[in-house]
Design a protein around this motif. Sequence first.
Motif, short mmCIF file in Angstrom:
data_model
loop_
_atom_site.label_atom_id
_atom_site.label_comp_id
_atom_site.label_asym_id
_atom_site.label_seq_id
_atom_site.Cartn_x
_atom_site.Cartn_y
_atom_site.Cartn_z
N ALA A 1 0.82 -1.21 0.00
CA ALA A 1 0.00 0.00 0.00
C ALA A 1 0.85 1.26 0.00
O ALA A 1 1.93 1.31 0.61
N ASP A 2 0.34 2.28 -0.66
CA ASP A 2 0.96 3.61 -0.66
C ASP A 2 0.31 4.41 0.46
O ASP A 2 -0.71 5.06 0.27
N VAL A 3 0.90 4.35 1.65
CA VAL A 3 0.32 5.00 2.83
C VAL A 3 1.05 6.31 3.10
O VAL A 3 2.11 6.59 2.53
N VAL A 4 0.47 7.11 3.98
CA VAL A 4 1.10 8.36 4.39
C VAL A 4 2.33 8.04 5.24
O VAL A 4 2.32 7.10 6.05
N GLU A 5 3.39 8.79 5.06
CA GLU A 5 4.62 8.55 5.81
C GLU A 5 4.34 8.58 7.32
O GLU A 5 3.66 9.48 7.82
N GLY A 6 4.84 7.58 8.01
CA GLY A 6 4.62 7.46 9.45
C GLY A 6 3.51 6.51 9.82
O GLY A 6 3.36 6.14 10.99
N CYS A 7 2.70 6.08 8.83
CA CYS A 7 1.63 5.11 9.10
C CYS A 7 2.27 3.78 9.52
O CYS A 7 3.23 3.30 8.90
N ARG A 8 1.72 3.16 10.57
CA ARG A 8 2.27 1.93 11.12
C ARG A 8 1.45 0.72 10.70
O ARG A 8 0.22 0.80 10.60
N ALA A 9 2.13 -0.40 10.47
CA ALA A 9 1.46 -1.68 10.26
C ALA A 9 1.20 -2.32 11.62
O ALA A 9 2.12 -2.45 12.44
N VAL A 10 -0.05 -2.70 11.86
CA VAL A 10 -0.45 -3.29 13.14
C VAL A 10 -1.20 -4.59 12.86
O VAL A 10 -2.21 -4.59 12.14
N GLY A 11 -0.72 -5.69 13.41
CA GLY A 11 -1.38 -6.97 13.21
C GLY A 11 -2.37 -7.29 14.32
O GLY A 11 -2.26 -6.80 15.44
N PHE A 12 -3.35 -8.12 14.00
CA PHE A 12 -4.20 -8.69 15.05
C PHE A 12 -4.18 -10.21 14.91
O PHE A 12 -4.11 -10.75 13.81
N THR A 13 -4.18 -10.89 16.04
CA THR A 13 -4.09 -12.34 16.06
C THR A 13 -4.91 -12.88 17.22
O THR A 13 -5.00 -12.25 18.27
N THR A 14 -5.50 -14.05 17.03
CA THR A 14 -6.26 -14.68 18.12
C THR A 14 -5.33 -15.43 19.08
O THR A 14 -5.79 -15.99 20.06
N GLY A 15 -4.04 -15.43 18.79
CA GLY A 15 -3.05 -16.00 19.70
C GLY A 15 -2.27 -14.91 20.42
O GLY A 15 -2.67 -13.75 20.45
N ALA A 16 -1.15 -15.29 21.01
CA ALA A 16 -0.32 -14.33 21.72
C ALA A 16 0.30 -13.34 20.73
O ALA A 16 0.89 -13.75 19.73
N PRO A 17 0.18 -12.05 21.00
CA PRO A 17 0.67 -11.06 20.04
C PRO A 17 2.18 -10.84 20.15
O PRO A 17 2.76 -10.91 21.23
N ARG A 18 2.79 -10.57 19.01
CA ARG A 18 4.16 -10.10 18.98
C ARG A 18 4.16 -8.58 19.17
O ARG A 18 3.10 -7.95 19.21
N VAL A 19 5.33 -8.00 19.26
CA VAL A 19 5.44 -6.55 19.31
C VAL A 19 4.80 -5.96 18.04
O VAL A 19 5.05 -6.45 16.93
N GLY A 20 3.96 -4.95 18.23
CA GLY A 20 3.27 -4.34 17.10
C GLY A 20 1.94 -4.99 16.76
O GLY A 20 1.36 -4.69 15.72
N GLU A 21 1.46 -5.88 17.64
CA GLU A 21 0.19 -6.57 17.39
C GLU A 21 -0.73 -6.46 18.60
O GLU A 21 -0.30 -6.16 19.71
N VAL A 22 -2.01 -6.73 18.36
CA VAL A 22 -2.98 -6.97 19.43
C VAL A 22 -3.37 -8.43 19.33
O VAL A 22 -3.37 -9.01 18.23
N GLY A 23 -3.68 -9.05 20.48
CA GLY A 23 -3.99 -10.47 20.45
C GLY A 23 -4.66 -10.95 21.71
O GLY A 23 -5.21 -10.15 22.49
N ALA A 24 -4.64 -12.26 21.94
CA ALA A 24 -5.33 -12.88 23.07
C ALA A 24 -4.36 -13.79 23.82
O ALA A 24 -3.66 -14.60 23.20
N VAL A 25 -4.34 -13.66 25.14
CA VAL A 25 -3.48 -14.47 25.99
C VAL A 25 -4.26 -14.90 27.23
O VAL A 25 -4.74 -14.05 27.99
N GLU A 26 -4.44 -16.20 27.40
CA GLU A 26 -5.09 -16.77 28.59
C GLU A 26 -6.42 -16.08 28.90
O GLU A 26 -6.70 -15.68 30.02
N GLY A 27 -7.25 -15.95 27.88
CA GLY A 27 -8.58 -15.39 28.06
C GLY A 27 -8.65 -13.88 28.08
O GLY A 27 -9.73 -13.31 28.25
N LEU A 28 -7.51 -13.20 27.90
CA LEU A 28 -7.48 -11.74 27.88
C LEU A 28 -7.18 -11.22 26.49
O LEU A 28 -6.42 -11.84 25.73
#
Length: 521
Positions: A263-290
């Motif tokens: 994608a051609d995004v605006v400079e400074g735009c961040r890539a953010v992942g979402f996962t139903t497992g434990a998230p890595r840095v830069g992601e949102v996710g789920a850990v032990e029911g949270l």
Amino acid sequence: MSPAEPPAVAALRGLDCDLSGLTALVAGLGLSGFSAADALLERGAAVTVVDDREPVDGSAAAERAHLLDVLGARLVLGGTATAPADLLRSAGGTAAHPDLLVASPGWRPDHPVLLAAAGTGAVVWGEVELAWRLQGGAEGPPWLTVTGTNGKTTTVELLGSVLRAAGLRARTAGNIGTPLVDAVRDPAGADVLAVELSSFQLHLVRTVSPHAATCLNLAPDHLDWHGGAQAYRDAKARVYERARVAAVYNAADPATEQMVRDADVVEGCRAVGFTTGAPRVGEVGAVEGLLVDRAFIEERDRAAAELGGLADLVALAGVAGPEDVPAHVVANALAAAALARSLGVPATAVRDGLRSANMPPHRAATVAVLDGVRFVDDSKATNPHAADAALAALDDVVWVAGGLAKGATYDDLVRRHAGRLRAAVLLGADRALVADALRRHAPEVPVVTVDPPDTGPVGALDDDRARALMDRVVAAAADLARPGSTVLLAPAAASMDQFSSYVARGEAFAAAVRRRAGSAG
């Protein structure tokens, strides 16, 4: 301003501009077409509205046509494909063609009117692009945009609930129901718009620059409309173009991550992942029911912020406990959380918004339990990917399926869930495609085909025929079910061969179940 734009068209960038010199052709008399025409008329444009169909007397389309006629629009209804060049010349007034053509989402790119307009050099937008220009682009309220093959409406509803829990004046709009042109013109105003975008709408986006955007997932759909899988993928990928703060992708779906990379995004735009497992840095996710955030906190390299828990999704998912919340519901919640967090929404608002949100109508809704059999309306499962999620959440299913396949195939879906199926009840124009897949991969599953109740033409059924059809569907499904079974309407196909929308199909199913419950009582 693009040098290719006539001055009158360029003026659409402002909310209060003088459009008295603009000639516009609006293609489509649906909700978005009506809103686009109304907005252009309000700003002094000369507007022609066209539609391939003549509205039926007393219908909502006929009422919209009457209102536009009173407001001063020129109406050309029926037969628009026969002489598109003449139509464009007449819509252009003294010019050879109109300055602007605004196409409704249902109009295919190869429609003769759109092809003719492209050949004249007229500017062609969709209603989404028009809305962005009308609000003054990024000077208006920020847009948080959501697309994907499935889960769009649920995610936007969750996002709206979270934003409102944070005290923001949030509007949900776009493919979710309210046309975007109406949302940006609302005198009450808004702090932020949560926007659902279909691939049809994204196809004609040109300058929209969302605050944050996501494509939830990608699976084959609408291939007949787009002309192939690559064109469908490319339309979905447009959601990320010009994103300013966050491009949110599904870490379990490499196609969406690649969209972000491309994608051609605006400079400074961040890539953010979402996962139903434990998230890595830069992601949102789920850990032990949270549900946790490792993307929007300063210490994300060594810690996570709690956003809520699976327990907050139990009511939304309609399940007994946190351990029963389906993975796709968790994924949708995390995508909504990431978009909201990109706007600075506090973690407590995410929790409160998820807890108070409701499942959209016709999405995994239990209609009734009759003689130990649960009847579930998931009419919004309009493609195999959506039906896959619905079937995966159940065992011992009498599956009600069929409709317009839109280029989809069913072998993988049936192969994956053959062990869950007690029986299948099929309806709709492309029911044979589902029947063939069942014959190949689940030959032991009984199949009942329900045809329309008379020999009338294929198309939207009137109320009486829709009632008779669904009464037969529900009766057949009930006969095949046993106590503990679920009769699941998850058609894996669009509805327009027999019903006006998936909503109408779901309502017809639910009404038939209620009639059966009443007669049984």
